[in-house]
Design a protein around this motif. Structure first.
Motif, short mmCIF file in Angstrom:
data_model
loop_
_atom_site.label_atom_id
_atom_site.label_comp_id
_atom_site.label_asym_id
_atom_site.label_seq_id
_atom_site.Cartn_x
_atom_site.Cartn_y
_atom_site.Cartn_z
N UNK A 178 -3.69 -10.97 -0.13
CA UNK A 178 -4.02 -9.35 -0.60
C UNK A 178 -3.55 -8.93 -2.36
N UNK A 179 -4.15 -7.44 -1.96
CA UNK A 179 -4.66 -7.31 -3.71
C UNK A 179 -3.35 -6.59 -4.36
N UNK A 180 -2.23 -7.41 -4.55
CA UNK A 180 -0.86 -7.13 -5.11
C UNK A 180 -0.49 -7.60 -6.88
N UNK A 181 -0.04 -6.54 -7.43
CA UNK A 181 0.24 -6.85 -9.02
C UNK A 181 1.14 -8.03 -9.31
N UNK A 182 2.11 -8.22 -8.68
CA UNK A 182 2.76 -9.50 -8.89
C UNK A 182 2.04 -10.53 -8.96
N UNK A 183 1.87 -11.53 -9.96
CA UNK A 183 1.21 -12.98 -10.36
C UNK A 183 2.27 -13.92 -9.79
N UNK A 184 2.86 -13.58 -9.24
CA UNK A 184 4.14 -14.60 -8.87
C UNK A 184 4.03 -14.79 -7.33
N UNK A 185 3.99 -13.35 -6.66
CA UNK A 185 3.55 -13.31 -4.78
C UNK A 185 1.97 -13.25 -4.67
N UNK A 186 1.57 -12.85 -5.82
CA UNK A 186 -0.07 -13.45 -5.07
C UNK A 186 -0.29 -15.59 -5.59
N UNK A 187 0.02 -15.61 -6.68
CA UNK A 187 0.40 -17.65 -6.54
C UNK A 187 0.44 -17.70 -5.00
N UNK A 188 1.99 -16.85 -4.06
CA UNK A 188 2.22 -17.55 -2.86
C UNK A 188 1.20 -17.42 -1.64
N UNK A 189 0.74 -16.27 -2.08
CA UNK A 189 -0.52 -15.87 -1.25
C UNK A 189 -1.03 -17.26 -1.02
N UNK A 190 -2.13 -17.27 -2.21
CA UNK A 190 -3.24 -17.62 -2.71
C UNK A 190 -2.65 -19.43 -2.14
N UNK A 191 -1.59 -20.26 -2.94
CA UNK A 191 -1.13 -20.96 -2.03
C UNK A 191 -0.86 -21.05 -0.28
N UNK A 192 -0.43 -20.43 0.13
CA UNK A 192 0.08 -19.87 1.30
C UNK A 192 -2.08 -20.52 1.69
N UNK A 193 -2.94 -19.53 1.53
CA UNK A 193 -3.78 -20.44 2.15
C UNK A 193 -4.98 -21.47 2.08
#
Length: 443
Positions: free
Chosen positions: A184-199
Protein backbone atom coordinates in the motif's frame (compact mmCIF):
# COMPACT_ATOMS: atom_id res chain seq x y z
CA UNK A 1 11.44 -41.86 -48.99
CA UNK A 2 9.20 -38.93 -50.02
CA UNK A 3 7.74 -36.51 -47.52
CA UNK A 4 4.81 -34.16 -48.05
CA UNK A 5 3.74 -31.47 -45.63
CA UNK A 6 0.23 -30.10 -45.33
CA UNK A 7 0.66 -26.44 -44.43
CA UNK A 8 -2.68 -26.35 -42.64
CA UNK A 9 -2.15 -29.06 -40.06
CA UNK A 10 1.55 -29.81 -40.52
CA UNK A 11 0.81 -33.55 -40.86
CA UNK A 12 3.60 -35.57 -42.45
CA UNK A 13 2.70 -38.25 -44.96
CA UNK A 14 5.46 -40.76 -45.54
CA UNK A 15 5.42 -42.39 -48.96
CA UNK A 16 7.37 -45.29 -50.37
CA UNK A 17 6.97 -48.93 -51.17
CA UNK A 18 8.42 -50.18 -47.90
CA UNK A 19 7.54 -47.27 -45.61
CA UNK A 20 4.65 -47.00 -43.17
CA UNK A 21 3.53 -44.19 -40.89
CA UNK A 22 5.24 -44.32 -37.48
CA UNK A 23 3.18 -45.21 -34.40
CA UNK A 24 2.08 -42.15 -32.44
CA UNK A 25 0.50 -41.71 -29.03
CA UNK A 26 -0.81 -38.90 -26.85
CA UNK A 27 0.19 -39.17 -23.19
CA UNK A 28 -1.81 -37.67 -20.34
CA UNK A 29 1.37 -36.33 -18.79
CA UNK A 30 1.63 -33.82 -21.64
CA UNK A 31 -0.65 -31.64 -19.55
CA UNK A 32 1.76 -31.90 -16.60
CA UNK A 33 4.62 -30.67 -18.79
CA UNK A 34 2.46 -27.82 -20.02
CA UNK A 35 1.44 -26.95 -16.44
CA UNK A 36 5.04 -26.83 -15.24
CA UNK A 37 6.06 -24.59 -18.10
CA UNK A 38 3.14 -22.23 -17.56
CA UNK A 39 3.98 -22.12 -13.82
CA UNK A 40 7.53 -20.84 -14.14
CA UNK A 41 6.53 -18.64 -17.07
CA UNK A 42 3.81 -17.17 -14.86
CA UNK A 43 6.24 -16.51 -11.99
CA UNK A 44 8.68 -14.82 -14.34
CA UNK A 45 5.99 -12.62 -15.90
CA UNK A 46 4.89 -11.53 -12.41
CA UNK A 47 8.43 -10.32 -11.73
CA UNK A 48 8.46 -8.36 -14.97
CA UNK A 49 5.56 -6.10 -14.05
CA UNK A 50 5.72 -5.99 -10.22
CA UNK A 51 7.74 -2.74 -10.18
CA UNK A 52 5.98 -0.90 -13.00
CA UNK A 53 2.43 -1.29 -11.68
CA UNK A 54 3.36 0.58 -8.46
CA UNK A 55 5.84 2.89 -10.15
CA UNK A 56 5.00 5.85 -7.91
CA UNK A 57 5.55 3.83 -4.71
CA UNK A 58 8.92 2.37 -5.72
CA UNK A 59 9.98 5.79 -7.04
CA UNK A 60 9.45 7.30 -3.61
CA UNK A 61 10.95 4.35 -1.69
CA UNK A 62 14.22 4.30 -3.66
CA UNK A 63 14.24 8.07 -4.30
CA UNK A 64 14.63 7.66 -8.07
CA UNK A 65 12.64 9.03 -11.00
CA UNK A 66 9.83 7.29 -12.91
CA UNK A 67 12.11 6.54 -15.84
CA UNK A 68 14.41 4.48 -13.58
CA UNK A 69 11.45 2.36 -12.47
CA UNK A 70 10.32 2.01 -16.09
CA UNK A 71 13.72 0.44 -16.79
CA UNK A 72 12.93 -2.30 -14.27
CA UNK A 73 10.43 -3.45 -16.87
CA UNK A 74 12.43 -2.51 -19.95
CA UNK A 75 15.47 -4.48 -18.73
CA UNK A 76 13.49 -7.60 -19.67
CA UNK A 77 13.19 -6.29 -23.21
CA UNK A 78 16.79 -5.10 -23.48
CA UNK A 79 18.27 -8.36 -22.13
CA UNK A 80 16.28 -10.47 -24.56
CA UNK A 81 17.70 -8.99 -27.75
CA UNK A 82 21.41 -9.97 -27.43
CA UNK A 83 20.82 -13.27 -25.59
CA UNK A 84 18.00 -14.76 -27.67
CA UNK A 85 20.27 -16.24 -30.34
CA UNK A 86 22.22 -18.13 -27.66
CA UNK A 87 18.90 -19.34 -26.20
CA UNK A 88 17.68 -20.55 -29.61
CA UNK A 89 20.94 -22.44 -30.15
CA UNK A 90 20.74 -24.02 -26.68
CA UNK A 91 17.12 -25.06 -27.20
CA UNK A 92 18.02 -26.89 -30.42
CA UNK A 93 21.20 -28.42 -28.96
CA UNK A 94 20.13 -29.35 -25.41
CA UNK A 95 16.34 -29.77 -25.59
CA UNK A 96 13.35 -28.81 -23.50
CA UNK A 97 14.36 -30.25 -20.12
CA UNK A 98 17.69 -28.43 -19.91
CA UNK A 99 16.05 -25.19 -20.98
CA UNK A 100 13.29 -25.63 -18.38
CA UNK A 101 15.83 -26.17 -15.60
CA UNK A 102 17.96 -23.21 -16.71
CA UNK A 103 14.96 -20.88 -16.94
CA UNK A 104 13.37 -21.86 -13.63
CA UNK A 105 16.70 -21.76 -11.74
CA UNK A 106 17.68 -18.28 -12.96
CA UNK A 107 14.14 -17.06 -12.31
CA UNK A 108 14.44 -18.37 -8.74
CA UNK A 109 17.84 -16.70 -8.29
CA UNK A 110 16.49 -13.34 -9.44
CA UNK A 111 13.62 -13.53 -6.96
CA UNK A 112 15.99 -14.19 -4.03
CA UNK A 113 18.35 -11.37 -5.03
CA UNK A 114 15.44 -8.94 -4.83
CA UNK A 115 14.71 -10.12 -1.30
CA UNK A 116 18.05 -8.52 -0.35
CA UNK A 117 17.20 -5.20 -2.03
CA UNK A 118 14.60 -3.88 0.43
CA UNK A 119 16.44 -0.78 1.59
CA UNK A 120 16.23 2.71 0.09
CA UNK A 121 19.94 2.71 -0.80
CA UNK A 122 19.92 -0.74 -2.48
CA UNK A 123 18.11 0.03 -5.72
CA UNK A 124 21.12 -1.39 -7.59
CA UNK A 125 20.58 -4.78 -5.89
CA UNK A 126 16.97 -4.83 -7.05
CA UNK A 127 18.18 -3.96 -10.54
CA UNK A 128 20.58 -6.93 -10.41
CA UNK A 129 17.77 -9.25 -9.35
CA UNK A 130 15.53 -7.92 -12.10
CA UNK A 131 18.33 -8.51 -14.62
CA UNK A 132 18.55 -12.17 -13.51
CA UNK A 133 14.79 -12.54 -13.92
CA UNK A 134 15.07 -10.90 -17.34
CA UNK A 135 17.74 -13.42 -18.32
CA UNK A 136 15.39 -16.25 -17.35
CA UNK A 137 12.71 -14.78 -19.61
CA UNK A 138 14.96 -15.28 -22.64
CA UNK A 139 14.82 -19.04 -22.06
CA UNK A 140 11.03 -18.98 -21.62
CA UNK A 141 9.35 -16.94 -24.36
CA UNK A 142 10.42 -19.10 -27.29
CA UNK A 143 9.29 -22.41 -25.80
CA UNK A 144 5.46 -22.53 -26.19
CA UNK A 145 5.52 -23.66 -29.82
CA UNK A 146 8.25 -26.25 -29.16
CA UNK A 147 6.44 -27.75 -26.16
CA UNK A 148 3.21 -27.90 -28.15
CA UNK A 149 4.82 -29.67 -31.11
CA UNK A 150 6.85 -32.14 -29.01
CA UNK A 151 4.04 -33.18 -26.64
CA UNK A 152 0.70 -32.49 -28.39
CA UNK A 153 -1.16 -33.86 -31.40
CA UNK A 154 -1.61 -31.88 -34.60
CA UNK A 155 -5.21 -30.98 -33.67
CA UNK A 156 -4.13 -29.65 -30.26
CA UNK A 157 -1.10 -27.57 -31.13
CA UNK A 158 -2.77 -24.16 -31.36
CA UNK A 159 -4.72 -24.79 -28.15
CA UNK A 160 -1.55 -25.88 -26.34
CA UNK A 161 0.31 -22.78 -27.52
CA UNK A 162 -2.59 -20.62 -26.36
CA UNK A 163 -2.51 -22.21 -22.91
CA UNK A 164 1.27 -21.83 -22.68
CA UNK A 165 1.06 -18.16 -23.64
CA UNK A 166 -1.88 -17.73 -21.26
CA UNK A 167 0.36 -18.91 -18.41
CA UNK A 168 2.62 -15.94 -19.04
CA UNK A 169 -0.43 -13.70 -19.16
CA UNK A 170 -1.67 -15.07 -15.82
CA UNK A 171 1.64 -14.01 -14.32
CA UNK A 172 1.23 -10.51 -15.72
CA UNK A 173 -2.36 -10.44 -14.42
CA UNK A 174 -1.21 -11.40 -10.91
CA UNK A 175 1.58 -8.84 -11.26
CA UNK A 176 -1.03 -6.19 -11.96
CA UNK A 177 -3.31 -7.29 -9.12
CA UNK A 178 -1.17 -8.21 -6.11
CA UNK A 179 1.58 -5.55 -5.79
CA UNK A 180 -0.88 -2.66 -5.24
CA UNK A 181 -2.58 -4.80 -2.57
CA UNK A 182 0.57 -6.15 -0.91
CA UNK A 183 2.40 -2.80 -1.02
CA UNK A 184 0.00 0.00 0.00
CA UNK A 185 1.02 3.61 -0.57
CA UNK A 186 1.97 4.43 3.03
CA UNK A 187 4.19 7.31 4.17
CA UNK A 188 6.32 5.47 6.74
CA UNK A 189 9.46 4.11 5.01
CA UNK A 190 9.98 1.24 7.45
CA UNK A 191 6.40 0.07 7.05
CA UNK A 192 6.73 0.36 3.28
CA UNK A 193 9.95 -1.71 3.41
CA UNK A 194 8.10 -4.40 5.36
CA UNK A 195 5.33 -4.65 2.76
CA UNK A 196 7.83 -4.77 -0.12
CA UNK A 197 9.77 -7.48 1.70
CA UNK A 198 6.63 -9.59 2.12
CA UNK A 199 5.96 -9.39 -1.62
CA UNK A 200 9.53 -10.37 -2.50
CA UNK A 201 9.60 -13.30 -0.05
CA UNK A 202 6.33 -14.68 -1.43
CA UNK A 203 7.72 -14.42 -4.97
CA UNK A 204 10.97 -16.15 -4.01
CA UNK A 205 9.13 -18.97 -2.22
CA UNK A 206 6.89 -19.68 -5.20
CA UNK A 207 9.85 -19.55 -7.61
CA UNK A 208 11.77 -22.04 -5.44
CA UNK A 209 8.88 -24.50 -5.30
CA UNK A 210 8.43 -24.37 -9.07
CA UNK A 211 12.16 -24.90 -9.66
CA UNK A 212 12.17 -28.02 -7.48
CA UNK A 213 9.13 -29.43 -9.31
CA UNK A 214 10.73 -28.78 -12.70
CA UNK A 215 13.93 -30.62 -11.69
CA UNK A 216 11.97 -33.62 -10.40
CA UNK A 217 9.11 -33.91 -12.88
CA UNK A 218 9.85 -32.19 -16.21
CA UNK A 219 10.67 -34.58 -19.08
CA UNK A 220 12.34 -33.99 -22.44
CA UNK A 221 9.81 -35.77 -24.67
CA UNK A 222 7.30 -38.67 -24.69
CA UNK A 223 8.39 -42.18 -25.59
CA UNK A 224 6.31 -42.17 -28.78
CA UNK A 225 5.78 -39.00 -30.84
CA UNK A 226 2.36 -37.33 -30.66
CA UNK A 227 2.08 -36.83 -34.44
CA UNK A 228 3.57 -37.95 -37.73
CA UNK A 229 5.14 -34.48 -38.05
CA UNK A 230 7.00 -34.94 -34.79
CA UNK A 231 8.00 -38.49 -35.80
CA UNK A 232 9.60 -37.10 -38.93
CA UNK A 233 11.37 -34.40 -36.91
CA UNK A 234 12.83 -37.08 -34.62
CA UNK A 235 14.13 -39.04 -37.60
CA UNK A 236 16.40 -36.18 -38.66
CA UNK A 237 19.98 -36.52 -37.47
CA UNK A 238 21.69 -33.46 -35.91
CA UNK A 239 23.86 -33.19 -39.01
CA UNK A 240 20.75 -32.61 -41.12
CA UNK A 241 19.90 -29.43 -39.18
CA UNK A 242 22.00 -26.27 -39.37
CA UNK A 243 21.16 -23.50 -36.92
CA UNK A 244 22.88 -20.82 -39.02
CA UNK A 245 21.25 -22.05 -42.22
CA UNK A 246 17.84 -22.01 -40.52
CA UNK A 247 18.33 -18.40 -39.42
CA UNK A 248 19.41 -17.51 -42.95
CA UNK A 249 16.33 -19.12 -44.51
CA UNK A 250 14.04 -17.30 -42.10
CA UNK A 251 15.66 -13.95 -42.78
CA UNK A 252 15.14 -14.52 -46.50
CA UNK A 253 11.48 -15.47 -46.04
CA UNK A 254 9.72 -12.21 -46.95
CA UNK A 255 6.33 -13.23 -45.56
CA UNK A 256 7.87 -14.26 -42.25
CA UNK A 257 9.93 -11.08 -41.94
CA UNK A 258 6.77 -9.06 -42.54
CA UNK A 259 5.20 -11.11 -39.76
CA UNK A 260 8.19 -10.35 -37.50
CA UNK A 261 7.62 -6.63 -38.07
CA UNK A 262 3.85 -6.68 -37.48
CA UNK A 263 4.16 -8.94 -34.41
CA UNK A 264 6.76 -6.59 -32.95
CA UNK A 265 4.52 -3.56 -33.48
CA UNK A 266 1.53 -5.20 -31.78
CA UNK A 267 3.29 -6.78 -28.81
CA UNK A 268 5.59 -3.76 -28.41
CA UNK A 269 2.45 -1.65 -27.91
CA UNK A 270 1.23 -4.13 -25.28
CA UNK A 271 4.56 -3.88 -23.41
CA UNK A 272 4.37 -0.09 -23.46
CA UNK A 273 0.77 -0.03 -22.21
CA UNK A 274 1.61 -2.50 -19.43
CA UNK A 275 4.74 -0.64 -18.30
CA UNK A 276 3.11 2.80 -18.28
CA UNK A 277 -0.34 1.77 -17.05
CA UNK A 278 0.23 3.04 -13.52
CA UNK A 279 1.14 6.48 -14.86
CA UNK A 280 -1.80 6.50 -17.31
CA UNK A 281 -4.35 5.77 -14.61
CA UNK A 282 -2.95 7.75 -11.67
CA UNK A 283 -2.53 10.88 -13.81
CA UNK A 284 -6.20 10.75 -14.79
CA UNK A 285 -7.46 9.29 -11.48
CA UNK A 286 -5.08 10.28 -8.63
CA UNK A 287 -4.78 7.80 -5.76
CA UNK A 288 -6.18 4.90 -7.79
CA UNK A 289 -3.11 2.62 -7.68
CA UNK A 290 -5.22 -0.41 -6.76
CA UNK A 291 -7.66 0.23 -9.60
CA UNK A 292 -4.71 0.66 -11.97
CA UNK A 293 -3.71 -2.87 -11.06
CA UNK A 294 -7.26 -4.10 -11.51
CA UNK A 295 -7.45 -2.49 -14.94
CA UNK A 296 -4.22 -4.26 -15.89
CA UNK A 297 -5.76 -7.47 -14.59
CA UNK A 298 -8.82 -6.84 -16.74
CA UNK A 299 -6.67 -6.34 -19.85
CA UNK A 300 -4.83 -9.61 -19.31
CA UNK A 301 -7.81 -11.75 -18.27
CA UNK A 302 -9.75 -10.57 -21.31
CA UNK A 303 -6.68 -11.34 -23.43
CA UNK A 304 -6.45 -14.86 -22.00
CA UNK A 305 -10.05 -15.47 -23.00
CA UNK A 306 -9.25 -14.11 -26.45
CA UNK A 307 -6.14 -16.32 -26.69
CA UNK A 308 -8.03 -19.49 -25.83
CA UNK A 309 -10.96 -18.72 -28.12
CA UNK A 310 -8.64 -17.88 -31.02
CA UNK A 311 -6.51 -20.97 -30.37
CA UNK A 312 -9.50 -23.28 -30.41
CA UNK A 313 -10.88 -21.49 -33.47
CA UNK A 314 -7.63 -21.97 -35.39
CA UNK A 315 -7.37 -25.63 -34.39
CA UNK A 316 -10.86 -26.17 -35.82
CA UNK A 317 -10.71 -23.98 -38.93
CA UNK A 318 -6.98 -23.51 -39.75
CA UNK A 319 -7.84 -19.95 -40.90
CA UNK A 320 -4.52 -18.49 -39.75
CA UNK A 321 -4.31 -15.55 -42.15
CA UNK A 322 -7.90 -14.38 -41.80
CA UNK A 323 -7.98 -14.69 -38.00
CA UNK A 324 -4.66 -12.90 -37.54
CA UNK A 325 -5.74 -9.96 -39.71
CA UNK A 326 -9.15 -9.65 -38.02
CA UNK A 327 -7.66 -9.66 -34.52
CA UNK A 328 -5.00 -7.09 -35.50
CA UNK A 329 -7.62 -4.74 -36.96
CA UNK A 330 -9.79 -5.05 -33.85
CA UNK A 331 -6.73 -4.38 -31.66
CA UNK A 332 -6.25 -1.05 -33.46
CA UNK A 333 -9.92 -0.18 -32.99
CA UNK A 334 -9.78 -1.21 -29.33
CA UNK A 335 -6.76 1.02 -28.71
CA UNK A 336 -8.54 3.97 -30.32
CA UNK A 337 -11.61 3.48 -28.12
CA UNK A 338 -9.49 3.07 -24.97
CA UNK A 339 -7.45 6.20 -25.77
CA UNK A 340 -10.42 8.52 -26.28
CA UNK A 341 -12.46 7.29 -23.30
CA UNK A 342 -9.68 7.18 -20.67
CA UNK A 343 -10.21 10.79 -19.57
CA UNK A 344 -14.02 10.76 -19.37
CA UNK A 345 -13.94 10.49 -15.58
CA UNK A 346 -15.87 7.21 -15.33
CA UNK A 347 -13.82 4.29 -14.01
CA UNK A 348 -16.31 1.70 -15.24
CA UNK A 349 -15.80 2.96 -18.81
CA UNK A 350 -12.04 2.47 -18.42
CA UNK A 351 -12.57 -1.10 -17.24
CA UNK A 352 -14.88 -1.84 -20.17
CA UNK A 353 -12.63 -0.38 -22.87
CA UNK A 354 -9.55 -2.00 -21.27
CA UNK A 355 -11.29 -5.37 -21.48
CA UNK A 356 -12.05 -4.85 -25.18
CA UNK A 357 -8.46 -3.79 -25.84
CA UNK A 358 -7.03 -6.72 -23.90
CA UNK A 359 -9.25 -9.30 -25.59
CA UNK A 360 -7.71 -8.53 -28.96
CA UNK A 361 -4.24 -7.12 -28.15
CA UNK A 362 -3.24 -9.88 -25.73
CA UNK A 363 -5.25 -12.45 -27.64
CA UNK A 364 -3.01 -11.79 -30.63
CA UNK A 365 0.10 -13.29 -28.96
CA UNK A 366 -0.53 -17.02 -29.65
CA UNK A 367 -1.92 -16.20 -33.10
CA UNK A 368 1.41 -14.66 -34.02
CA UNK A 369 3.33 -17.72 -32.83
CA UNK A 370 1.19 -20.17 -34.74
CA UNK A 371 0.95 -18.16 -37.94
CA UNK A 372 4.76 -17.81 -37.89
CA UNK A 373 5.11 -21.60 -37.57
CA UNK A 374 2.82 -21.99 -40.57
CA UNK A 375 4.86 -19.52 -42.61
CA UNK A 376 8.20 -21.14 -41.74
CA UNK A 377 7.45 -24.88 -41.50
CA UNK A 378 9.55 -27.05 -41.23
CA UNK A 379 12.01 -24.66 -39.55
CA UNK A 380 12.48 -24.90 -35.78
CA UNK A 381 9.62 -23.40 -33.76
CA UNK A 382 12.12 -22.05 -31.24
CA UNK A 383 13.94 -20.11 -33.95
CA UNK A 384 10.84 -18.48 -35.44
CA UNK A 385 9.43 -17.68 -31.98
CA UNK A 386 12.75 -16.21 -30.89
CA UNK A 387 12.87 -13.83 -33.83
CA UNK A 388 9.27 -12.77 -33.20
CA UNK A 389 10.00 -12.03 -29.55
CA UNK A 390 13.21 -10.20 -30.44
CA UNK A 391 11.16 -7.83 -32.58
CA UNK A 392 8.60 -7.42 -29.78
CA UNK A 393 11.28 -6.54 -27.20
CA UNK A 394 12.92 -4.01 -29.52
CA UNK A 395 9.66 -2.23 -30.27
CA UNK A 396 8.70 -2.51 -26.60
CA UNK A 397 11.75 -0.48 -25.59
CA UNK A 398 11.21 2.09 -28.35
CA UNK A 399 7.50 2.50 -27.64
CA UNK A 400 7.85 2.61 -23.84
CA UNK A 401 10.54 5.30 -23.91
CA UNK A 402 8.83 7.31 -26.64
CA UNK A 403 5.36 7.11 -25.15
CA UNK A 404 6.71 8.02 -21.71
CA UNK A 405 8.40 11.14 -23.11
CA UNK A 406 5.26 12.09 -25.06
CA UNK A 407 3.13 11.67 -21.93
CA UNK A 408 5.51 13.90 -19.96
CA UNK A 409 5.26 16.68 -22.55
CA UNK A 410 1.77 16.41 -24.08
CA UNK A 411 -0.23 14.10 -21.82
CA UNK A 412 -1.64 10.56 -21.79
CA UNK A 413 -3.94 10.95 -24.81
CA UNK A 414 -1.06 12.00 -27.07
CA UNK A 415 0.98 9.03 -25.87
CA UNK A 416 -1.84 6.60 -26.66
CA UNK A 417 -2.43 8.13 -30.10
CA UNK A 418 1.27 7.53 -30.76
CA UNK A 419 0.65 3.80 -30.21
CA UNK A 420 -2.51 3.90 -32.34
CA UNK A 421 -0.51 5.14 -35.31
CA UNK A 422 1.80 2.15 -35.17
CA UNK A 423 -1.06 -0.29 -34.67
CA UNK A 424 -2.64 1.14 -37.83
CA UNK A 425 0.64 0.58 -39.70
CA UNK A 426 0.75 -2.97 -38.34
CA UNK A 427 -2.82 -3.60 -39.47
CA UNK A 428 -2.01 -2.47 -43.01
CA UNK A 429 1.13 -4.60 -43.13
CA UNK A 430 -0.76 -7.62 -41.75
CA UNK A 431 -3.26 -7.20 -44.56
CA UNK A 432 -0.31 -7.24 -46.94
CA UNK A 433 0.95 -10.47 -45.34
CA UNK A 434 -2.56 -11.89 -45.66
CA UNK A 435 -2.45 -11.31 -49.42
CA UNK A 436 1.08 -12.65 -50.00
CA UNK A 437 1.39 -15.57 -47.55
CA UNK A 438 -0.53 -18.18 -49.57
CA UNK A 439 2.44 -18.82 -51.77
CA UNK A 440 4.84 -18.84 -48.79
CA UNK A 441 3.08 -21.62 -46.90
CA UNK A 442 2.61 -23.97 -49.82
CA UNK A 443 5.12 -26.82 -49.68
Amino acid sequence: MDVKADANDKTIVVLGKNMRPVDTQLYKRRWVMLFLFTSYSMCNAFQWIQYAIINNIFKRFYNVNSFAIDWMSMVFMLTYIPVIFLAIWLLDKTGLRVMAIVASSINCLGAWIKVASVRPDLFWVGTLGQFASALAQVFILGMPSRIASVWFGSQEVSTAVSIAVAGNQVGIAIGFLLPPILVPNVDDVEELAYHISVMFYITAGVATLIFVLVVIVFQEKPELPPSQAQAQARSLSPDQYSYKASIGRLLCNKSFMLMVLTYGLNVGCFYAVSTLLNRMITEQYPGEEVNAGRIGLTIVIAGMVGSLICGIWMDKTKTYKQTTFAVYLLTFIGMLVYSFTLNLGHMWVVFLTAAILGFFMTGYLPLGFEFAVELTYPESEGTSSGLLNCSAQLFGIIFTISQGKIMDKWGTLAGNIFLCVFLLIGTILTGRAHLTSKKAISV
